[in-house]
Design a protein around this motif. Structure first.
Motif, PDB file in Angstrom:
ATOM      1  N   ASN A 212      17.421 -12.448   7.219  1.00 51.24           N
ATOM      2  CA  ASN A 212      17.816 -11.786   8.467  1.00 51.24           C
ATOM      3  C   ASN A 212      18.540 -10.468   8.224  1.00 51.24           C
ATOM      4  OD1 ASN A 212      16.749 -13.859   9.956  1.00 51.24           O
ATOM      5  ND2 ASN A 212      18.720 -14.812  10.471  1.00 51.24           N
ATOM      6  N   PHE A 213      19.109 -10.312   7.007  1.00 51.87           N
ATOM      7  CA  PHE A 213      19.872  -9.098   6.714  1.00 51.87           C
ATOM      8  C   PHE A 213      18.972  -7.860   6.709  1.00 51.87           C
ATOM      9  CE2 PHE A 213      23.431  -6.708   5.018  1.00 51.87           C
ATOM     10  CZ  PHE A 213      24.519  -7.450   5.440  1.00 51.87           C
ATOM     11  N   GLU A 214      17.657  -8.068   6.678  1.00 49.96           N
ATOM     12  CA  GLU A 214      16.732  -6.928   6.735  1.00 49.96           C
ATOM     13  C   GLU A 214      16.926  -6.125   8.009  1.00 49.96           C
ATOM     14  OE1 GLU A 214      14.682  -5.606   4.507  1.00 49.96           O
ATOM     15  OE2 GLU A 214      15.470  -7.086   3.073  1.00 49.96           O
ATOM     16  N   ILE A 215      17.366  -6.778   9.079  1.00 50.26           N
ATOM     17  CA  ILE A 215      17.585  -6.067  10.341  1.00 50.26           C
ATOM     18  C   ILE A 215      18.747  -5.081  10.204  1.00 50.26           C
ATOM     19  CG2 ILE A 215      19.228  -7.696  11.430  1.00 50.26           C
ATOM     20  CD1 ILE A 215      17.658  -7.325  14.031  1.00 50.26           C
ATOM     21  N   ILE A 216      19.721  -5.421   9.342  1.00 54.96           N
ATOM     22  CA  ILE A 216      20.845  -4.517   9.079  1.00 54.96           C
ATOM     23  C   ILE A 216      20.367  -3.307   8.284  1.00 54.96           C
ATOM     24  CG2 ILE A 216      23.144  -4.298   8.052  1.00 54.96           C
ATOM     25  CD1 ILE A 216      23.029  -6.224  10.429  1.00 54.96           C
ATOM     26  N   TYR A 217      19.554  -3.566   7.243  1.00 52.70           N
ATOM     27  CA  TYR A 217      19.013  -2.461   6.441  1.00 52.70           C
ATOM     28  C   TYR A 217      18.182  -1.516   7.312  1.00 52.70           C
ATOM     29  CZ  TYR A 217      20.252  -5.049   2.165  1.00 52.70           C
ATOM     30  OH  TYR A 217      20.930  -5.695   1.155  1.00 52.70           O
ATOM     31  N   LYS A 218      17.379  -2.093   8.174  1.00 54.87           N
ATOM     32  CA  LYS A 218      16.495  -1.290   9.017  1.00 54.87           C
ATOM     33  C   LYS A 218      17.295  -0.412   9.970  1.00 54.87           C
ATOM     34  CE  LYS A 218      12.536  -1.788  12.146  1.00 54.87           C
ATOM     35  NZ  LYS A 218      11.682  -2.768  12.893  1.00 54.87           N
ATOM     36  N   PHE A 219      18.337  -0.980  10.562  1.00 59.91           N
ATOM     37  CA  PHE A 219      19.162  -0.212  11.500  1.00 59.91           C
ATOM     38  C   PHE A 219      19.942   0.870  10.757  1.00 59.91           C
ATOM     39  CE2 PHE A 219      23.047   0.261  14.200  1.00 59.91           C
ATOM     40  CZ  PHE A 219      22.408   0.802  15.306  1.00 59.91           C
ATOM     41  N   ALA A 220      20.432   0.552   9.559  1.00 56.09           N
ATOM     42  CA  ALA A 220      21.160   1.541   8.758  1.00 56.09           C
ATOM     43  C   ALA A 220      20.251   2.718   8.407  1.00 56.09           C
ATOM     44  CB  ALA A 220      21.711   0.899   7.493  1.00 56.09           C
ATOM     45  N   ASP A 221      19.002   2.420   8.044  1.00 53.44           N
ATOM     46  CA  ASP A 221      18.059   3.490   7.711  1.00 53.44           C
ATOM     47  C   ASP A 221      17.796   4.377   8.915  1.00 53.44           C
ATOM     48  OD1 ASP A 221      17.903   2.547   5.143  1.00 53.44           O
ATOM     49  OD2 ASP A 221      16.046   1.422   5.460  1.00 53.44           O
ATOM     50  N   LYS A 222      17.793   3.784  10.102  1.00 51.43           N
ATOM     51  CA  LYS A 222      17.577   4.565  11.322  1.00 51.43           C
ATOM     52  C   LYS A 222      18.721   5.559  11.534  1.00 51.43           C
ATOM     53  CE  LYS A 222      14.788   3.684  14.080  1.00 51.43           C
ATOM     54  NZ  LYS A 222      13.412   4.184  14.350  1.00 51.43           N
ATOM     55  N   LEU A 223      19.933   5.164  11.121  1.00 52.12           N
ATOM     56  CA  LEU A 223      21.112   6.026  11.274  1.00 52.12           C
ATOM     57  C   LEU A 223      21.363   6.903  10.052  1.00 52.12           C
ATOM     58  CD1 LEU A 223      23.723   3.565  12.890  1.00 52.12           C
ATOM     59  CD2 LEU A 223      22.406   5.347  14.045  1.00 52.12           C
ATOM     60  N   GLY A 224      20.592   6.688   8.974  1.00 52.36           N
ATOM     61  CA  GLY A 224      20.870   7.403   7.727  1.00 52.36           C
ATOM     62  C   GLY A 224      22.196   6.972   7.142  1.00 52.36           C
ATOM     63  N   ALA A 225      22.480   5.666   7.267  1.00 48.70           N
ATOM     64  CA  ALA A 225      23.790   5.124   6.885  1.00 48.70           C
ATOM     65  C   ALA A 225      23.713   4.281   5.618  1.00 48.70           C
ATOM     66  CB  ALA A 225      24.354   4.273   8.028  1.00 48.70           C
ATOM     67  N   ALA A 226      24.879   4.108   4.994  1.00 53.44           N
ATOM     68  CA  ALA A 226      25.011   3.160   3.886  1.00 53.44           C
ATOM     69  C   ALA A 226      25.122   1.760   4.470  1.00 53.44           C
ATOM     70  CB  ALA A 226      26.251   3.486   3.057  1.00 53.44           C
TER      71      ALA A 226
END
Length: 313
Positions: A212-226
């Motif tokens: 489920n943590f993939e949703i965090i990675y995906k959202f972070a990539d959308k923001l250009g975030a770590a």
């Protein structure tokens, strides 16, 4: 009059932003001079970058094959030798600084001041205790070089635009032969570095699983975030511990911090309290994270994040 030596943190030929934050802390002493030492096999590129930090008088470039890898037991004797000409030696309160600076203090026969968040005088500093719930004023012993780590979350980066002189120096210091570099096990990522990123998205126990943590990675990539995580998420095996944010992980101060599925344990809040804007998403309206959040959204993260992503698109 104070004279400060700052130990530069660098990796792969690039200067870490924590070094410029140490310069800000040193400037609070109103010192006679601030110098930076760069220890590397080939320090030229890093030294040139350090020379651009405003307020720096000199950059000391120490070239030594033994400095190819940042091993505390190898770097510390060289720093301690250089420290004989200074009143203060500062390093960042990062993994690097926490490794090197205690060794420097031990070699100089003095106690280290850790996590300096404010300068009250040449030997008087403020630092957090009890997981950041209290601030204590400490006084370094007089008559000794002051060795300290700087809490990078509490200081801004010093401005650029400087033109310090770069001097190549050699240091005659005995380095140990029983400590050697074997290898580095580190995760590879194209995302920004967690400790220096301006935007960070973190997930907690509420994410539910490693998959489920993939949703965090995906959202972070959308923001250009770590990407970061709470200790609960790390302990549950969702992510590796280098992503842990908090008192026992990384203490950060990004411009934007998004906490998703994180309840807000005190050790986690300690690591993010200096962030510019804190956004919390949690289905529990009573979660402690909402007490410090600038923006709070009560809802199911698995419904909220796709909607946010769509809005961002």
């Amino acid at each position: 009059m104070a004279k400060v030596l700052i130990v530069a943190e660098h990796l792969d030929g690039k200067l870490n932003a924590a070094t410029a934050k140490c310069v800000s802390a040193a400037q609070a002493l109103s010192p006679e001079a601030i110098d930076i030492v760069v220890l590397a096999a080939d320090p030229a590129a890093v030294a040139a970058e350090a020379a651009q930090i405003a307020g720096v008088a000199r950059v000391l470039a120490v070239a030594n094959d033994a400095n190819t890898h940042a091993i505390a037991q190898v770097l510390a004797p060289q720093v301690a030798k250089l420290a004989e000409s200074y009143s203060h030696v500062f390093g960042p309160s990062t993994t690097f600084g926490k490794d090197v600076m205690p060794c420097v203090a031990a070699l100089l026969g003095t106690a280290q001041v850790s996590d300096v968040m404010a300068v009250e005088g040449s030997h008087v500093f403020k630092r957090p205790i009890y997981a950041g719930n209290a601030i204590v004023t400490v006084e370094a012993p007089a008559g000794h070089v002051v060795v300290a780590t700087v809490r990078t979350a509490s200081w801004p980066e010093a401005a650029r635009g400087g033109s310090a002189a770069v001097e190549t120096v050699s240091v005659e210091a005995a380095t140990p032969s029983h400590t050697r570099y074997v290898g580095l096990a580190a995760g590879k990522s194209d995302r920004p570095d967690l400790q220096s990123a301006r935007r960070v998205v973190s997930g907690g126990r509420g994410v539910g699983s490693k998959e489920n943590f993939e949703i965090i990675y995906k959202f972070a990539d959308k923001l250009g975030a770590a990407v970061g995580a709470s200790r609960a998420a790390v302990d549950a095996g969702y992510v590796p511990n280098e992503l842990q944010v908090g008192q026992t992980g990384k203490i950060i101060a990004p411009d934007l911090y998004v906490a998703i599925g994180i309840s807000g344990a005190i050790q986690h809040l300690t690591g993010i309290k200096d962030a510019g804007t804190i956004v919390a998403i949690n289905k529990d309206a009573e979660a402690a994270i909402f007490e410090i959040a600038d923006i709070g959204l009560v809802g199911d993260l698995f419904k909220v994040l796709p909607e946010l992503e769509a809005a961002l698109a």
